[in-house]
Each structure stands twice: as C-alpha cells, then as structure tokens.
Design a protein around this motif. Structure first.
Motif, mmCIF file in Angstrom:
data_model
loop_
_atom_site.group_PDB
_atom_site.id
_atom_site.type_symbol
_atom_site.label_atom_id
_atom_site.label_comp_id
_atom_site.label_asym_id
_atom_site.label_seq_id
_atom_site.Cartn_x
_atom_site.Cartn_y
_atom_site.Cartn_z
ATOM 1 N N CYS A 37 0.659 -1.281 -0.122
ATOM 2 C CA CYS A 37 -0.043 0.030 -0.015
ATOM 3 C C CYS A 37 0.856 1.353 -0.161
ATOM 4 C CB CYS A 37 -0.926 -0.037 0.999
ATOM 5 S SG CYS A 37 -1.994 1.489 1.195
ATOM 6 N N SER A 38 1.806 1.145 0.749
ATOM 7 C CA SER A 38 2.695 2.486 0.789
ATOM 8 C C SER A 38 3.361 2.758 -0.229
ATOM 9 C CB SER A 38 3.714 2.316 2.039
ATOM 10 O OG SER A 38 3.158 2.198 3.175
ATOM 11 N N TRP A 39 4.083 1.446 -0.948
ATOM 12 C CA TRP A 39 4.863 1.745 -2.309
ATOM 13 C C TRP A 39 3.877 2.173 -3.385
ATOM 14 C CZ3 TRP A 39 4.775 -0.754 -7.197
ATOM 15 C CH2 TRP A 39 5.966 -0.546 -7.782
ATOM 16 N N GLY A 40 2.473 1.644 -3.234
ATOM 17 C CA GLY A 40 1.308 2.000 -4.314
ATOM 18 C C GLY A 40 1.131 3.621 -4.189
ATOM 19 N N LYS A 41 1.040 3.928 -2.932
ATOM 20 C CA LYS A 41 0.680 5.519 -2.769
ATOM 21 C C LYS A 41 1.675 6.351 -3.323
ATOM 22 C CE LYS A 41 -1.966 4.976 1.368
ATOM 23 N NZ LYS A 41 -1.905 5.252 3.089
ATOM 24 N N LYS A 42 3.319 5.801 -3.377
ATOM 25 C CA LYS A 42 4.244 6.639 -3.852
ATOM 26 C C LYS A 42 3.933 6.741 -5.424
ATOM 27 C CE LYS A 42 7.436 5.564 -0.448
ATOM 28 N NZ LYS A 42 8.473 4.872 0.082
ATOM 29 N N ILE A 43 3.772 5.539 -6.289
ATOM 30 C CA ILE A 43 3.750 5.426 -7.545
ATOM 31 C C ILE A 43 2.170 6.440 -8.049
ATOM 32 C CG2 ILE A 43 2.785 3.875 -9.168
ATOM 33 C CD1 ILE A 43 5.578 3.578 -8.247
ATOM 34 N N ILE A 44 1.309 6.350 -7.226
ATOM 35 C CA ILE A 44 0.086 7.285 -7.509
ATOM 36 C C ILE A 44 0.581 8.586 -7.608
ATOM 37 C CG2 ILE A 44 -2.277 7.995 -6.803
ATOM 38 C CD1 ILE A 44 -2.835 5.038 -5.818
ATOM 39 N N VAL A 45 1.218 9.055 -6.586
ATOM 40 C CA VAL A 45 1.418 10.440 -6.437
ATOM 41 C C VAL A 45 2.525 10.824 -7.502
ATOM 42 C CG1 VAL A 45 2.855 11.975 -4.870
ATOM 43 C CG2 VAL A 45 1.161 10.497 -3.932
ATOM 44 N N THR A 46 3.466 9.969 -7.865
ATOM 45 C CA THR A 46 4.422 10.609 -8.921
ATOM 46 C C THR A 46 3.877 10.213 -10.318
ATOM 47 O OG1 THR A 46 5.591 8.265 -9.034
ATOM 48 C CG2 THR A 46 6.289 10.028 -7.543
ATOM 49 N N SER A 47 2.587 9.521 -10.359
ATOM 50 C CA SER A 47 2.230 9.284 -11.957
ATOM 51 C C SER A 47 1.618 10.626 -12.479
ATOM 52 C CB SER A 47 0.917 8.266 -11.859
ATOM 53 O OG SER A 47 1.542 6.824 -11.417
#
Length: 106
Positions: free
Chosen positions: A96-106
């Motif tokens: 979840c934490s890793w996915g949140k970073k991906i969503i923010v940088t997309s």
C-alpha cells in the motif's frame, strides 16, 4: 491432502498465495474485519461475482482466510483473516505504501 508445492524462491511462494487478480485487495479489506460476500463485492467492484468467489475459495484453501457459513435462510457467509492471513499485514502495508508513492508520482 494438498500436494506440497516447490518454489524457486521465497518471492515465488508469496506471489503464489497472494498473486491472484484480486487476492491482495480482498486480504487488505479483511484486515481487522469480518465481511460478507456482498460487502466484499462492493469493495472490489471490478471483480465479477464468479471471479470473487474463485479468489475467495483459493484464499480459503490456502489457509489465509476463514469462511463461516451460518445455516439460515438465505445463507449467511462471513469471511475473515486467519492467523496465517494476519501474518501478511506487514506485506500488504508495504504494498500500500509503495502504491501510494506510484500514484503520487504518476
């Protein structure tokens, strides 16, 4: 009895259990909760009823979730994490934490 599977590495073992299309999402929603099929269906709207049933069945077979069927009409079925399923919470939190970073940088 289920045949013991041979894995090529520890990541293979993990992915074989939680790598289904909706398995990780189902496990995430069951953290600290007991949910019925219809509740899970609302939380995972992309999954068809057939696919959700299949994923739940596999998670039960792999010992990650409990399925309790109450003998009432209509039948009431509840799902929850097992102790083995609860051991995946740190993995799911990390995903979840890793996915949140991906969503923010997309």
């Amino acid at each position: 009895m289920k045949k013991k599977h041979e894995y090529c590495c520890p990541i293979d073992a993990t992915i074989s259990l939680i790598g289904g299309k909706y398995k990780s999402i189902i496990l995430w929603h069951l953290i600290g909760k007991i949910l019925r099929f219809n509740e899970l269906q609302k939380l995972v709207p992309c999954a068809t009823a057939k696919m959700l049933s299949q994923q739940l069945r596999e998670l039960v077979q792999d010992g990650l979730i409990n399925k309790v069927i109450y003998p009432v009409a209509p039948p009431k079925t509840e799902y929850s994490l097992t102790e083995h399923g609860n051991s995946l919470i740190p993995v799911l939190d990390a995903m979840c934490s890793w996915g949140k970073k991906i969503i923010v940088t997309s």
